[in-house]
Design a protein around this motif. Sequence first.
Motif, PDB file in Angstrom:
ATOM      1  N   ASP A   1       0.821  -1.202   0.000  1.00 23.70           N
ATOM      2  CA  ASP A   1       0.000   0.000   0.000  1.00 23.70           C
ATOM      3  C   ASP A   1       0.862   1.262   0.000  1.00 23.70           C
ATOM      4  N   PRO A   2       0.659   2.180  -0.926  1.00 18.40           N
ATOM      5  CA  PRO A   2      -0.473   2.351  -1.844  1.00 18.40           C
ATOM      6  C   PRO A   2      -0.275   1.711  -3.212  1.00 18.40           C
ATOM      7  N   TYR A   3       0.817   0.925  -3.411  1.00 17.74           N
ATOM      8  CA  TYR A   3       1.084   0.320  -4.714  1.00 17.74           C
ATOM      9  C   TYR A   3       0.410  -1.036  -4.831  1.00 17.74           C
ATOM     10  N   PHE A   4       0.101  -1.425  -6.053  1.00 14.30           N
ATOM     11  CA  PHE A   4      -0.475  -2.741  -6.291  1.00 14.30           C
ATOM     12  C   PHE A   4      -0.120  -3.190  -7.707  1.00 14.30           C
ATOM     13  N   ARG A   5      -0.125  -4.481  -7.908  1.00 16.61           N
ATOM     14  CA  ARG A   5       0.165  -5.076  -9.212  1.00 16.61           C
ATOM     15  C   ARG A   5      -1.109  -5.042 -10.048  1.00 16.61           C
ATOM     16  N   VAL A   6      -0.962  -4.768 -11.311  1.00 19.88           N
ATOM     17  CA  VAL A   6      -2.078  -4.753 -12.249  1.00 19.88           C
ATOM     18  C   VAL A   6      -1.812  -5.841 -13.278  1.00 19.88           C
ATOM     19  N   ASN A   7      -2.778  -6.657 -13.525  1.00 16.42           N
ATOM     20  CA  ASN A   7      -2.599  -7.756 -14.466  1.00 16.42           C
ATOM     21  C   ASN A   7      -2.929  -7.334 -15.899  1.00 16.42           C
ATOM     22  N   TRP A   8      -2.298  -6.247 -16.344  1.00 17.40           N
ATOM     23  CA  TRP A   8      -2.456  -5.755 -17.716  1.00 17.40           C
ATOM     24  C   TRP A   8      -1.100  -5.758 -18.393  1.00 17.40           C
ATOM     25  N   GLY A   9      -0.356  -6.808 -18.275  1.00 18.44           N
ATOM     26  CA  GLY A   9       0.973  -6.872 -18.869  1.00 18.44           C
ATOM     27  C   GLY A   9       2.040  -6.860 -17.798  1.00 18.44           C
ATOM     28  N   GLU A  10       3.236  -7.264 -18.188  1.00 21.83           N
ATOM     29  CA  GLU A  10       4.308  -7.447 -17.199  1.00 21.83           C
ATOM     30  C   GLU A  10       4.874  -6.157 -16.640  1.00 21.83           C
ATOM     31  N   SER A  11       4.564  -5.021 -17.255  1.00 20.83           N
ATOM     32  CA  SER A  11       5.166  -3.767 -16.796  1.00 20.83           C
ATOM     33  C   SER A  11       4.161  -2.812 -16.159  1.00 20.83           C
ATOM     34  N   THR A  12       2.987  -3.292 -15.825  1.00 17.94           N
ATOM     35  CA  THR A  12       1.931  -2.407 -15.338  1.00 17.94           C
ATOM     36  C   THR A  12       1.814  -2.453 -13.818  1.00 17.94           C
ATOM     37  N   VAL A  13       1.765  -1.259 -13.225  1.00 19.37           N
ATOM     38  CA  VAL A  13       1.676  -1.092 -11.774  1.00 19.37           C
ATOM     39  C   VAL A  13       0.596  -0.050 -11.499  1.00 19.37           C
ATOM     40  N   GLY A  14       0.068  -0.074 -10.295  1.00 15.93           N
ATOM     41  CA  GLY A  14      -0.904   0.940  -9.910  1.00 15.93           C
ATOM     42  C   GLY A  14      -0.574   1.530  -8.558  1.00 15.93           C
ATOM     43  N   ILE A  15      -1.111   2.723  -8.335  1.00 14.80           N
ATOM     44  CA  ILE A  15      -0.998   3.384  -7.045  1.00 14.80           C
ATOM     45  C   ILE A  15      -2.365   3.963  -6.706  1.00 14.80           C
ATOM     46  N   LEU A  16      -2.757   3.810  -5.450  1.00 18.12           N
ATOM     47  CA  LEU A  16      -3.988   4.451  -4.984  1.00 18.12           C
ATOM     48  C   LEU A  16      -3.681   5.926  -4.761  1.00 18.12           C
ATOM     49  N   VAL A  17      -4.539   6.781  -5.268  1.00 15.73           N
ATOM     50  CA  VAL A  17      -4.362   8.220  -5.155  1.00 15.73           C
ATOM     51  C   VAL A  17      -5.397   8.756  -4.173  1.00 15.73           C
ATOM     52  N   ASP A  18      -4.925   9.582  -3.237  1.00 17.24           N
ATOM     53  CA  ASP A  18      -5.841  10.201  -2.272  1.00 17.24           C
ATOM     54  C   ASP A  18      -5.264  11.535  -1.835  1.00 17.24           C
ATOM     55  N   GLU A  19      -5.815  12.097  -0.790  1.00 16.50           N
ATOM     56  CA  GLU A  19      -5.366  13.418  -0.323  1.00 16.50           C
ATOM     57  C   GLU A  19      -3.913  13.399   0.161  1.00 16.50           C
ATOM     58  N   ALA A  20      -3.382  12.225   0.518  1.00 13.17           N
ATOM     59  CA  ALA A  20      -2.019  12.132   1.046  1.00 13.17           C
ATOM     60  C   ALA A  20      -0.985  11.785  -0.042  1.00 13.17           C
ATOM     61  N   THR A  21      -1.403  11.716  -1.287  1.00 16.91           N
ATOM     62  CA  THR A  21      -0.494  11.330  -2.375  1.00 16.91           C
ATOM     63  C   THR A  21       0.682  12.301  -2.475  1.00 16.91           C
ATOM     64  N   ASP A  22       1.867  11.731  -2.652  1.00 19.78           N
ATOM     65  CA  ASP A  22       3.088  12.516  -2.855  1.00 19.78           C
ATOM     66  C   ASP A  22       3.198  12.786  -4.358  1.00 19.78           C
TER      67      ASP A  22
END
Length: 126
Positions: free
Chosen positions: A73-94
């Motif tokens: 957290d806040p990162y997560f793996r995305v199953n849309w190809g080997e190079s795809t990553v996600g981050i949750l965005v909120d009020e505390a995002t850097d």
Amino acid sequence: MTARPDVPDAWIDRLAGILEAFPECVADRAWVGTRWRVRGSTVAHVFGGEDQLFRLIFRAEPGEVPAFENLGDPYFRVNWGESTVGILVDEATDWDEVAELLTDSYCVQAPAALAELVERPPVAGS
């Protein structure tokens, strides 16, 4: 089914300010949310989920994806190809960190001639 929230305009504007500074990187409407592409390749995609959380999907060097997974957290793996990553965005995002991630994402997706025009952040320890 729960409705997906719209990404706040201020966040879209902030992301646009980062991404649209890159050569040939343009925004368009995605199936949900907004995405930025360079010559047809998606660099970033932001959207609200049915769980009311906001996600920013981006690309990383394939060898870096496990590091993001291990960070959790806040990162997560995305199953849309080997190079795809996600981050949750909120009020505390850097947003400085997001800018670095998106710079790398652009350089992963853009043709080499365009990627060479972009100044990448220094690698830690170098």
